[in-house]
Scaffold this motif. Sequence first.
Motif, short mmCIF file in Angstrom:
data_model
loop_
_atom_site.label_atom_id
_atom_site.label_comp_id
_atom_site.label_asym_id
_atom_site.label_seq_id
_atom_site.Cartn_x
_atom_site.Cartn_y
_atom_site.Cartn_z
N GLU A 31 0.82 -1.22 0.00
CA GLU A 31 0.00 0.00 0.00
C GLU A 31 0.85 1.27 0.00
O GLU A 31 0.32 2.39 0.15
CB GLU A 31 -0.94 0.01 1.21
N ASN B 51 -0.16 4.53 -1.75
CA ASN B 51 -1.40 5.15 -1.29
C ASN B 51 -1.29 5.77 0.10
O ASN B 51 -2.25 6.36 0.58
CB ASN B 51 -2.53 4.12 -1.29
N LEU B 52 -0.13 5.63 0.74
CA LEU B 52 0.05 6.20 2.07
C LEU B 52 0.18 7.72 1.99
O LEU B 52 0.84 8.23 1.08
CB LEU B 52 1.30 5.62 2.74
N SER C 97 4.70 2.55 9.76
CA SER C 97 4.02 1.63 8.84
C SER C 97 4.78 0.32 8.71
O SER C 97 4.19 -0.76 8.70
CB SER C 97 3.87 2.29 7.45
N SER D 93 3.88 -3.66 9.85
CA SER D 93 3.84 -4.76 8.89
C SER D 93 4.92 -5.81 9.16
O SER D 93 4.73 -6.99 8.90
CB SER D 93 3.99 -4.23 7.47
#
Length: 243
Positions: A153, A156-157, A167, A171
């Motif tokens: 992603e 899109n962050l 982030s 993850s």
Amino acid sequence: MSGEGGGLRARITGHVIRQILSGAWASREQVPSESRFMAQFGASRMTVHHALRDLTIRGYLVRRKGAGTYVGSPQSYVSRYPNQDIAQAIGARGGQHSARVVRQEQVTADAGMAGAFGCAAGDALFHAMIVHCEDDRPVELEDRLVSPAVLPEFLNLDLSRTTLFSSLMLSRPCREGSESICPVRCTVQEQTMLACDAGEPALAIVRRTGSPDGPVTWVRLLRIGAHARLEGSIACTIVEAAG
């Protein structure tokens, strides 16, 4: 453990550490038995056992099954400092964090990127360059490569509101890697992005982390001025010597 047992355990561990650090108990020397500690401190066997176990975990002692407990061999001093999310670190100082995103893109790894990241030339990577500010003043330039498999992603962050550090920790919280730290002179481009002078102190931290599945991220953090420093603690590493 709390109450009397906890107090006794602290007394025992303190006594053992003082004996070691003063040189009264030498490296590889056998320490008194659990029964001796019980008699000396009026403690239960469980309290003594937990105290010696804690000291073994911390590296002060080495326990050899069937042979007793010995003083470990000091090897080196290890420096420890936290790798913090910059937004949290700035907030903890009472400052306001903001970020300006210079780049947020997918790239094809050239030879230099491949060597730094640990992948093959031609592989797809995500690339970000971000200027972090404290109270609107630039303090750190983050230049980061990320594995698309780890953070799909990425594109899109909103990197002006969330950090890649946080982030990636969400993850891939458990990672290992390497790190190098050295003073540098900012390039003209870096001086422009960080709004700093050519002679301003600058510290470059280059970090590469991975997981059993492969590389996770490579990052170069350039810190300037009063932020061009690391603060932490030191500890003596004590391990069992061979033989």
